[in-house]
Design a protein around this motif. Structure first.
Motif, PDB file in Angstrom:
ATOM      1  N   THR A 107      -0.709   8.820 -11.489  1.00 35.30           N
ATOM      2  CA  THR A 107       0.089  10.025 -11.519  1.00 35.30           C
ATOM      3  C   THR A 107       0.925  10.045 -10.060  1.00 35.30           C
ATOM      4  O   THR A 107       0.166   9.463  -9.116  1.00 35.30           O
ATOM      5  CB  THR A 107      -0.888  11.386 -11.318  1.00 35.30           C
ATOM      6  OG1 THR A 107      -1.701  11.533 -12.314  1.00 35.30           O
ATOM      7  CG2 THR A 107      -0.056  12.544 -11.054  1.00 35.30           C
ATOM      8  N   ARG A 108       2.071  10.199 -10.049  1.00 39.50           N
ATOM      9  CA  ARG A 108       3.069  10.279  -8.881  1.00 39.50           C
ATOM     10  C   ARG A 108       3.084  11.599  -8.426  1.00 39.50           C
ATOM     11  O   ARG A 108       3.483  11.607  -7.164  1.00 39.50           O
ATOM     12  CB  ARG A 108       4.337   9.560  -9.338  1.00 39.50           C
ATOM     13  CG  ARG A 108       4.269   7.952  -9.767  1.00 39.50           C
ATOM     14  CD  ARG A 108       3.794   7.235  -8.402  1.00 39.50           C
ATOM     15  NE  ARG A 108       3.575   5.759  -8.896  1.00 39.50           N
ATOM     16  CZ  ARG A 108       2.083   5.232  -9.120  1.00 39.50           C
ATOM     17  NH1 ARG A 108       1.373   6.140  -9.114  1.00 39.50           N
ATOM     18  NH2 ARG A 108       2.118   4.128  -9.237  1.00 39.50           N
ATOM     19  N   ARG A 109       3.062  12.501  -9.157  1.00 39.78           N
ATOM     20  CA  ARG A 109       3.596  13.780  -8.773  1.00 39.78           C
ATOM     21  C   ARG A 109       2.542  14.663  -8.657  1.00 39.78           C
ATOM     22  O   ARG A 109       2.244  15.188 -10.193  1.00 39.78           O
ATOM     23  CB  ARG A 109       5.011  14.546  -9.170  1.00 39.78           C
ATOM     24  CG  ARG A 109       5.189  15.894  -8.592  1.00 39.78           C
ATOM     25  CD  ARG A 109       6.648  16.335  -9.525  1.00 39.78           C
ATOM     26  NE  ARG A 109       6.966  17.748  -8.904  1.00 39.78           N
ATOM     27  CZ  ARG A 109       7.632  18.502  -9.658  1.00 39.78           C
ATOM     28  NH1 ARG A 109       8.246  18.271 -10.641  1.00 39.78           N
ATOM     29  NH2 ARG A 109       8.198  19.592  -8.959  1.00 39.78           N
ATOM     30  N   PHE A 110       1.759  15.500  -7.790  1.00 39.18           N
ATOM     31  CA  PHE A 110       0.718  16.323  -8.093  1.00 39.18           C
ATOM     32  C   PHE A 110       1.246  17.539  -7.680  1.00 39.18           C
ATOM     33  O   PHE A 110       1.654  17.688  -6.431  1.00 39.18           O
ATOM     34  CB  PHE A 110      -0.655  15.932  -7.121  1.00 39.18           C
ATOM     35  CG  PHE A 110      -1.115  14.510  -7.515  1.00 39.18           C
ATOM     36  CD1 PHE A 110      -2.465  14.622  -8.397  1.00 39.18           C
ATOM     37  CD2 PHE A 110      -0.562  13.414  -7.236  1.00 39.18           C
ATOM     38  CE1 PHE A 110      -3.379  13.347  -8.455  1.00 39.18           C
ATOM     39  CE2 PHE A 110      -1.483  12.254  -7.626  1.00 39.18           C
ATOM     40  CZ  PHE A 110      -2.620  12.310  -8.157  1.00 39.18           C
ATOM     41  N   ARG A 111       0.862  18.684  -8.504  1.00 39.25           N
ATOM     42  CA  ARG A 111       1.065  20.175  -8.049  1.00 39.25           C
ATOM     43  C   ARG A 111      -0.587  20.660  -8.394  1.00 39.25           C
ATOM     44  O   ARG A 111      -0.907  20.747  -9.324  1.00 39.25           O
ATOM     45  CB  ARG A 111       2.158  20.655  -9.016  1.00 39.25           C
ATOM     46  CG  ARG A 111       3.651  20.263  -8.567  1.00 39.25           C
ATOM     47  CD  ARG A 111       4.504  20.760  -9.796  1.00 39.25           C
ATOM     48  NE  ARG A 111       4.468  19.853 -11.073  1.00 39.25           N
ATOM     49  CZ  ARG A 111       5.004  19.952 -12.007  1.00 39.25           C
ATOM     50  NH1 ARG A 111       6.023  20.881 -12.054  1.00 39.25           N
ATOM     51  NH2 ARG A 111       4.984  18.966 -12.924  1.00 39.25           N
ATOM     52  N   ILE A 112      -0.821  21.140  -7.224  1.00 42.61           N
ATOM     53  CA  ILE A 112      -2.176  21.820  -7.120  1.00 42.61           C
ATOM     54  C   ILE A 112      -1.968  23.042  -6.640  1.00 42.61           C
ATOM     55  O   ILE A 112      -1.495  23.640  -5.733  1.00 42.61           O
ATOM     56  CB  ILE A 112      -2.943  20.956  -6.164  1.00 42.61           C
ATOM     57  CG1 ILE A 112      -3.222  19.297  -6.606  1.00 42.61           C
ATOM     58  CG2 ILE A 112      -4.504  21.448  -6.303  1.00 42.61           C
ATOM     59  CD1 ILE A 112      -3.573  18.510  -5.721  1.00 42.61           C
ATOM     60  N   TYR A 113      -2.661  24.050  -7.388  1.00 43.38           N
ATOM     61  CA  TYR A 113      -2.829  25.607  -7.188  1.00 43.38           C
ATOM     62  C   TYR A 113      -4.375  25.735  -7.016  1.00 43.38           C
ATOM     63  O   TYR A 113      -5.050  25.403  -7.988  1.00 43.38           O
ATOM     64  CB  TYR A 113      -2.134  26.693  -8.078  1.00 43.38           C
ATOM     65  CG  TYR A 113      -2.689  27.874  -7.858  1.00 43.38           C
ATOM     66  CD1 TYR A 113      -2.232  28.578  -6.825  1.00 43.38           C
ATOM     67  CD2 TYR A 113      -3.368  28.506  -8.787  1.00 43.38           C
ATOM     68  CE1 TYR A 113      -2.261  29.929  -6.469  1.00 43.38           C
ATOM     69  CE2 TYR A 113      -3.693  29.899  -8.496  1.00 43.38           C
ATOM     70  CZ  TYR A 113      -3.213  30.622  -7.503  1.00 43.38           C
ATOM     71  OH  TYR A 113      -3.636  31.962  -7.320  1.00 43.38           O
ATOM     72  N   SER A 114      -4.713  26.494  -5.842  1.00 43.08           N
ATOM     73  CA  SER A 114      -6.087  26.949  -5.877  1.00 43.08           C
ATOM     74  C   SER A 114      -6.129  28.532  -5.231  1.00 43.08           C
ATOM     75  O   SER A 114      -5.488  28.548  -4.046  1.00 43.08           O
ATOM     76  CB  SER A 114      -7.104  26.080  -4.953  1.00 43.08           C
ATOM     77  OG  SER A 114      -8.376  26.255  -4.966  1.00 43.08           O
ATOM     78  N   SER A 115      -7.051  29.278  -5.988  1.00 42.38           N
ATOM     79  CA  SER A 115      -7.174  30.575  -5.262  1.00 42.38           C
ATOM     80  C   SER A 115      -8.621  30.577  -4.835  1.00 42.38           C
ATOM     81  O   SER A 115      -8.892  31.787  -4.250  1.00 42.38           O
ATOM     82  CB  SER A 115      -7.116  31.507  -6.536  1.00 42.38           C
ATOM     83  OG  SER A 115      -7.735  31.132  -7.622  1.00 42.38           O
ATOM     84  N   TRP A 116      -9.531  29.689  -4.745  1.00 44.75           N
ATOM     85  CA  TRP A 116     -10.769  29.857  -4.140  1.00 44.75           C
ATOM     86  C   TRP A 116     -11.293  28.721  -3.335  1.00 44.75           C
ATOM     87  O   TRP A 116     -12.363  28.934  -2.763  1.00 44.75           O
ATOM     88  CB  TRP A 116     -11.689  30.336  -5.396  1.00 44.75           C
ATOM     89  CG  TRP A 116     -12.045  29.044  -6.197  1.00 44.75           C
ATOM     90  CD1 TRP A 116     -11.209  28.486  -7.234  1.00 44.75           C
ATOM     91  CD2 TRP A 116     -13.175  28.060  -6.398  1.00 44.75           C
ATOM     92  NE1 TRP A 116     -11.651  27.553  -8.050  1.00 44.75           N
ATOM     93  CE2 TRP A 116     -13.010  27.208  -7.291  1.00 44.75           C
ATOM     94  CE3 TRP A 116     -14.351  27.792  -5.550  1.00 44.75           C
ATOM     95  CZ2 TRP A 116     -13.666  26.154  -7.542  1.00 44.75           C
ATOM     96  CZ3 TRP A 116     -14.996  26.938  -5.898  1.00 44.75           C
ATOM     97  CH2 TRP A 116     -14.825  26.074  -6.921  1.00 44.75           C
ATOM     98  N   LEU A 117     -10.739  27.737  -3.316  1.00 49.03           N
ATOM     99  CA  LEU A 117     -11.270  26.452  -2.522  1.00 49.03           C
ATOM    100  C   LEU A 117     -10.293  25.307  -2.136  1.00 49.03           C
ATOM    101  O   LEU A 117      -9.035  25.359  -2.814  1.00 49.03           O
ATOM    102  CB  LEU A 117     -12.435  25.735  -3.194  1.00 49.03           C
ATOM    103  CG  LEU A 117     -12.395  24.975  -4.432  1.00 49.03           C
ATOM    104  CD1 LEU A 117     -11.384  23.800  -4.531  1.00 49.03           C
ATOM    105  CD2 LEU A 117     -13.653  24.699  -5.221  1.00 49.03           C
TER     106      LEU A 117
END
Length: 282
Positions: free
Chosen positions: A111-121
């Motif tokens: 993977t070259r582009r990571f998009r990460i969303y987290s609402s708890w950790l």
């Protein structure tokens, strides 16, 4: 957002449609194919509708009796891929946490582009070892797994080399609440937040934080997710790990990430929120 398991349903329907086409190309009715395979006629209908997953022997029998034995292994590979889209934690972690951590290494590397969303950790690429240990110890105890936490922590830490090396980019959006949850206790959490300040300054990392006071009229917090380039999203449920691959669903997650990114603050404003969480008592 659609159900994160709907990709599995759509993939099963697509496999069922393919089975139907193979049967029709063979000039067979569902009843005739069932008779040849020794099945009840309804079994064919359930496979073709996607309401029931065929086993590997079922797929090989389907190909054999439709005169398409050359397609058998491809059908089996497709079914295995579908089965891997919704995996219960008890299956993924049956050999321990280390193996579960290692299983995603090829995906992370390519993977070259990571998009990460987290609402708890705080997400994996920017976690500290003590924070990881606290998380994995809790998972081990809650799910009654074998104790390989030490090895699993080492694997997760080793995975973080891609944050510092190679052509990988990380766009991370956190809810401000993730800064306040005391995972591992105040000292572990303070260390994690100080590390987050350092990670946010890396060239490969863009960090946005959605403030608690943001106007959520249009978009409230949703389930955490990882987007790997534009080809896959991973979602963690209470009971299972879900892999989303349907293009229209990938697009929904990308749109949601973009909307969340618009709500977030960056740079100095994000650092202020992190610092305030570090300084908060408790």
């Amino acid at each position: 957002m659609t159900s994160p398991s709907s990709s599995v349903h759509q993939a099963r329907k697509a496999l069922g449609q393919r089975l139907r086409e193979i049967r029709l190309d063979a000039g067979l009715t569902a009843r005739a194919l069932a008779a040849l395979a020794g099945w009840h006629e309804s079994k064919c209908s359930r496979f073709e509708s996607g309401s029931r997953s065929p086993s590997e022997p079922d797929l090989r029998a389907w190909a054999l009796h439709c005169g398409a034995l050359h397609l058998a292994e491809d059908l089996v590979a497709t079914a295995r891929g579908i089965n891997g889209m919704y995996v219960e934690w008890r299956r993924m972690e049956r050999s321990g946490l280390r193996q579960a951590q290692e299983s995603v290494l090829p995906l992370w590397e390519r993977t070259r582009r990571f998009r990460i969303y987290s609402s708890w950790l705080i997400p994996g690429p920017v976690q500290t070892a003590p924070y990881i240990r606290a998380l994995l110890t809790s998972i081990r105890d809650r799910r009654q797994l074998v104790d390989d936490v030490d090895a699993a922590v080492r694997v997760r830490m080793d995975k973080q080399h891609i944050v510092h090396k190679g052509n990988h980019r990380f766009a991370i959006i956190l809810e401000e609440s993730t800064l306040r949850y005391r995972i591992g206790g105040p000292e572990v959490m303070a260390g994690q937040l100080r590390h987050l300040l350092v990670a946010a300054a890396l060239p490969s990392v863009s960090l946005g934080i959605v403030p608690l006071g943001a106007d959520r009229s249009g978009l409230w917090p949703v389930e955490g997710f990882f987007l790997f380039d534009d080809v896959q999203a991973n979602v963690e449920l209470v009971s299972a790990h879900v892999t989303v691959t349907q293009p229209h669903e990938i697009n929904l997650y990308a749109q949601t990430f973009s909307a969340l990114a618009d709500l977030a603050v960056y740079g100095g404003a994000a650092r202020d929120l992190i610092t305030a969480a570090i300084d908060s008592p408790g």
